[in-house]
Design an enzyme around this catalytic site. Structure first.
Site, PDB file in Angstrom:
ATOM      1  N   ASP A  81       6.361  -0.917  -1.404  1.00 25.47           N
ATOM      2  CA  ASP A  81       7.117  -1.824  -2.264  1.00 25.47           C
ATOM      3  C   ASP A  81       7.387  -1.240  -3.644  1.00 25.47           C
ATOM      4  O   ASP A  81       8.217  -1.754  -4.393  1.00 25.47           O
ATOM      5  CB  ASP A  81       6.309  -3.109  -2.477  1.00 25.47           C
TER       6      ASP A  81
HETATM    7  C1  GLC Z   1       3.419  -5.203  -6.297  1.00 20.47           C
HETATM    8  C2  GLC Z   1       2.233  -4.516  -5.654  1.00 20.47           C
HETATM    9  C3  GLC Z   1       2.471  -4.225  -4.203  1.00 20.47           C
HETATM   10  C4  GLC Z   1       2.976  -5.443  -3.516  1.00 20.47           C
HETATM   11  C5  GLC Z   1       4.154  -6.080  -4.252  1.00 20.47           C
HETATM   12  C6  GLC Z   1       4.519  -7.369  -3.561  1.00 20.47           C
HETATM   13  O1  GLC Z   1       4.488  -4.360  -6.325  1.00 20.47           O
HETATM   14  O2  GLC Z   1       1.914  -3.309  -6.279  1.00 20.47           O
HETATM   15  O3  GLC Z   1       1.274  -3.764  -3.621  1.00 20.47           O
HETATM   16  O4  GLC Z   1       3.365  -5.100  -2.230  1.00 20.47           O
HETATM   17  O5  GLC Z   1       3.813  -6.337  -5.578  1.00 20.47           O
HETATM   18  O6  GLC Z   1       5.468  -8.111  -4.206  1.00 20.47           O
HETATM   19  C1  GLC Z   2       1.465  -4.880  -0.241  1.00 20.16           C
HETATM   20  C2  GLC Z   2       2.560  -5.617   0.483  1.00 20.16           C
HETATM   21  C3  GLC Z   2       3.115  -4.816   1.633  1.00 20.16           C
HETATM   22  C4  GLC Z   2       3.464  -3.442   1.183  1.00 20.16           C
HETATM   23  C5  GLC Z   2       2.300  -2.757   0.491  1.00 20.16           C
HETATM   24  C6  GLC Z   2       2.661  -1.417  -0.084  1.00 20.16           C
HETATM   25  O1  GLC Z   2       0.329  -4.811   0.569  1.00 20.16           O
HETATM   26  O2  GLC Z   2       2.109  -6.861   0.948  1.00 20.16           O
HETATM   27  O3  GLC Z   2       4.246  -5.442   2.161  1.00 20.16           O
HETATM   28  O4  GLC Z   2       3.876  -2.710   2.291  1.00 20.16           O
HETATM   29  O5  GLC Z   2       1.854  -3.579  -0.565  1.00 20.16           O
HETATM   30  O6  GLC Z   2       3.464  -1.515  -1.205  1.00 20.16           O
END
Ligand code: GLC
Ligand code: GLC
Length: 814
Positions: free
Chosen positions: A487
């Site tokens: 993400d």
């Molecule tokens: C933030 C976190 C990430 C997560 C995302 C969800 O970017 O670092 O881990 O997946 O929020 O919205």
């Molecule tokens: C968080 C989110 C997941 C994402 C991950 C890596 O765990 O829930 O959707 O893939 O972060 O950013």
């Protein structure tokens, strides 16, 4: 250092010291009514949606970290001294303390000055309520005159609004009190048809329903005036902060025990039957009274508890393993499976790190979660898949999240995460492999929930696949969109404005930045889809998918290989990301894991080299970090990943979710020792010894362990709600132990450590129990199978004749 121990027989973790490094929590409820409870009774409850139907109030990021919950106070009426048997909130030094975190229940008990008190908290199956069963025992030589006080703080339903809109909220709180039951009915007089109640089994000496009457002005939970004084004033809340508190007096002879039951519940009424009498403003309590009457009786509470235990025994009994490694056994047989059910129920909504107001169900997350729970609750997996697919867009893309209450896509986050559609293919194929329910593909499912847009689910999968083909970049690799699995790798974002969301801001057209990760994912999804197509008699279509897969694999080898490892992506300037050419972020875990698990370069050694580079550059004793070197500054062109300080979260933290990809990659090159070694590094049970470093619960996975660049290397954060649960479960059971579901039956393909002499598994699969015994006769991973005593070619256990109950399988490894 340890703060407790595993009681595997009872399927409990027993915490023996209340001041754990962080609150160590558990979940209550597994259907509609849920609670989070810490080892010192902190936490809250909600009905279905942690934001919109919050029953009790909880203040996050408090000091101390965890304060507010399901509290009981005991008061010695002779001396006036009072304490909390769950340690918090009074924090008296208890003579004995234990918290047993079990399957769907938590029991907290302690001893103080000869008084023993134990509370068992749980949510009965099929009920929208929780039960606290408190047993108080007098171990003194004299009689004891005690007062028991309970307390919870009601939330005014919408947790977001409850913690912000004070100018309104201070005036709207309303309760009713009848027969000692405190009914919370804020907004019931207008548009809500639901209320909460808090009841007690005993005759009351008093009650409070206004917080200030209970606590007293300028006091906190540690010294409520009502408890200090030893009596309650029967306050009726008007506005401010409704609470529920009961006061019960008990006299105990030496050696005597008494049980007090508290019931906290949620109730909805049909709109026409809200009031009783109908023309009044008084809650119609008929249905609530019936359940209260039932569970006030200790024997009924006990029976409900027994039912709950049976339920969990049955679920966990579906897959039980017996290996030479206690940590593997414990996680697979108990805790990892249990955590997978929590991620199924909660997605990423409510934990001590997810506030319950932020995230709905993620499309990507929920599909991956399926890998961990589909064998336990296949019917609910089916329903989840259909719900998810109904939020898919006609383009094949998907809303990134949806709200469980409305089941609609979340417009605030929107779509454009280009990996999303493929996870649907993977989720559906995992479901069919487990159940053999091919009929799901013919279910009519709409797009974006629009009536009239329904097509068979199968077409959703076709569109998912096509979505990527229609979005290829300059190198023929998939365009990344807002982000792929990571993400925080936001290659089209270019945000320089504080507070802007990295996930929803796009300042670029998105026609350049490409993801090698999605390419790897495409290979896996494409092959699954080809198998599915073949099964539907669509041979030509299947071929076309495989043709695209072969093409993509070639593209990965041409443009996704950096010499010693797989590149991660191309940025908006078409420059490599995760390459030796980069000063920072030279190598990323995601593509090493996903490309090797997809089998890229198995024949010619590319996979082995990528895994070797992973070992050299990314592996630490606490797990495999996400990338190296960590980004030391903010990169406009990479986005959120570089916003985190080095070593945390996506910026070179150990993101436990993706470590299993590398484990699976290692099994694909036949390296069981390395696969299991990686498995053990992040296995919470194996890390119990270093609880003071790890800090989170030793019985469940955390999303992240701080990487080697962090000041707190080895410290876990964000426990419970993470894709880590499903992926580790999947990696250990299906790839390392190798008991793998396939469309045509169970495959037996273990890739285990060389030192293991073998292991046993009992696995229920499509209604049949497979008793599997694996024995090592040589160092390799070659399997010779015997099914019910007869040799079978290959490593697929043929599906037995209808009506078969058990199949015995012997596998010899050479
Ligand atoms: C933030 C976190 C990430 C997560 C995302 C969800 O970017 O670092 O881990 O997946 O929020 O919205
Ligand atoms: C968080 C989110 C997941 C994402 C991950 C890596 O765990 O829930 O959707 O893939 O972060 O950013």
């Amino acid at each position: 250092m340890k703060y407790g121990y595993f009681d595997d027989q009872k399927r409990e973790y027993v915490i023996t010291q209340p001041d754990t490094p962080l609150p160590w929590i558990n979940y209550l409820g597994c259907q509609a009514y849920f609670g989070i409870i810490s080892n010192t009774a902190g936490g809250y409850s909600f009905y279905r949606d942690a934001r919109l139907r919050r029953i009790t109030r909880y203040r996050y990021n408090n000091a101390p970290f965890d304060l507010g919950g399901r509290y009981v106070y005991l008061r010695d009426d002779a001396s006036g001294e009072f304490w909390s048997p769950s340690w918090q909130p009074t924090r008296h030094k208890l003579e004995e303390y234990s918290c047993r975190q079990g399957m769907g229940y938590t029991t907290i008990g302690s001893k103080y000055k000869g008084i023993e008190a134990r509370t068992r908290y749980f949510v009965p199956l099929d009920e929208n309520l929780e039960i606290w069963q408190l047993t108080v025992t007098n171990l003194r030589e004299q009689a004891a005159e005690l007062s028991v006080f309970s307390v919870i703080e009601f939330c005014l339903w919408d947790a977001q609004d409850d913690s912000t809109n004070f100018q309104r909220n201070f005036s709207i709180g309303q309760v009713e009190i009848e027969d000692g039951v405190i009914y919370h009915k804020t907004e019931y007089r207008e548009r809500r048809d639901h209320f909460a109640y808090f009841a007690c089994s005993e005759k009351l000496a008093g009650y409070e329903s206004q917080r200030e009457a209970f606590l007293g002005a300028y006091r906190g939970w540690e010294n409520p005036v009502a408890v200090e004084r030893g009596h309650e004033t029967n306050s009726v809340a008007h506005g401010w902060a409704p609470v529920g508190s009961h006061h019960v007096k008990i006299s105990l002879k030496p050696g005597e025990s008494r049980q007090v039951v508290f019931v906290l519940g949620y109730q909805e009424n049909p709109r026409e039957e809200k009031f009783d009498p109908p023309d009044s403003q008084i809650i119609n309590k008929k249905s609530a009274k019936a359940v209260i009457a039932k569970y006030r009786v200790a024997a009924n509470a006990d029976a409900a508890f027994k039912k709950l235990t049976d339920y969990w025994n049955e679920l966990l009994g579906l897959c039980q393993v017996d290996t030479p490694d206690v940590h593997t056994n414990r996680m697979v047989n108990i805790w990892n499976a249990y955590q997978c059910m929590a991620t199924f129920n909660m997605s990423r909504s409510a934990s001590f790190y997810e506030s319950g107001i932020g995230r709905g169900l993620g499309f990507r997350d929920s599909n991956q979660d399926l890998l961990g729970f589909v064998h336990m609750v296949p019917e609910r997996a089916r329903e989840r898949i259909l719900d998810l697919a109904a939020t898919q867009l006609p383009s094949g893309g998907a809303y990134h999240q949806y709200q469980p209450l409305t089941k609609r896509g979340n417009n605030d986050v929107g779509s454009g995460f280009n990996d999303d559609p493929h996870w649907l293919i993977i989720g559906v194929s995992a479901y069919i492999k487990e159940t053999g329910d091919w009929g799901i593909l013919d279910e009519a499912v709409p797009y974006d929930n629009a009536a009239g847009s329904e097509t068979p689910l199968y077409e959703h999968l076709q569109r998912s696949f096509r979505y990527t083909l229609e979005r290829l970049g300059p190198h023929g690799l998939p365009l990344i969109g807002r982000a792929d699995w990571n993400d925080c790798l936001n290659l089209n974002c270019f945000s320089d404005t504080p507070g802007q969301s990295f996930q929803t801001t796009t300042n670029k057209e998105g026609k350049v930045a490409e993801s090698v990760f999605i390419a790897g994912l495409f290979l896996v999804a494409g092959r699954e889809l080809a198998d599915i197509a073949k099964h539907r008699g669509l041979g030509k279509e299947a071929c076309s998918y495989l043709c695209e897969v072969t093409k993509m694999e070639k593209t990965i080898r041409e443009h996704g290989w950096d010499g010693e490892w797989f590149i991660r992506a191309y940025d908006d300037f078409s420059r490599k990301v995760g390459s030796k050419e980069n000063a920072e972020g030279k190598i990323f875990i995601e593509t090493q894991g996903f490309c090797t698990l997809a089998g890229v370069g198995l024949e010619d050694g590319l996979a082995a080299r990528a895994l070797e580079s992973t070992r050299k550059m990314l592996a630490t004793k606490h797990g495999i970090v996400l990338q190296q070197p960590a980004y030391s500054k903010y990169y406009l062109e990479y986005g959120e990943i570089s916003s985190y300080p080095p070593g945390y979260k996506e910026n070179a933290g150990i993101f436990c979710h993706n470590n299993p990809w590398v484990m699976i990659g290692e099994t694909r090159v036949g390296n069981g020792d390395q696969a299991h070694d990686y498995y053990t590094r992040i296995n919470p049970s194996a890390r119990e010894e270093i609880s003071e470093v790890h800090r989170c619960e030793p019985y469940v996975y955390a999303q992240m362990i701080a990487g080697r660049d962090a000041a707190t290397h080895g410290e876990a954060k964000n426990s419970w709600l993470t894709g880590t649960a499903a992926w580790n479960y999947y990696a250990i059971t299906q790839w390392i132990l190798g008991i793998r579901t396939s469309f045509d039956g169970l495959l037996i393909a273990p890739v285990i450590p060389k030192s293991w002499k073998g292991f046993k598994v009992s696995r229920k699969f499509r209604g049949v129990t497979y008793q599997i015994e694996v024995q090592r006769a040589g160092d390799g991973n070659q399997v010779a199978l015997e099914v019910n005593g007869a040799a079978v070619q290959g490593n697929l256990v043929p599906l037995p004749a209808a009506g078969t109950k058990t199949v015995s399988v012997k596998a010899t490894l050479r």
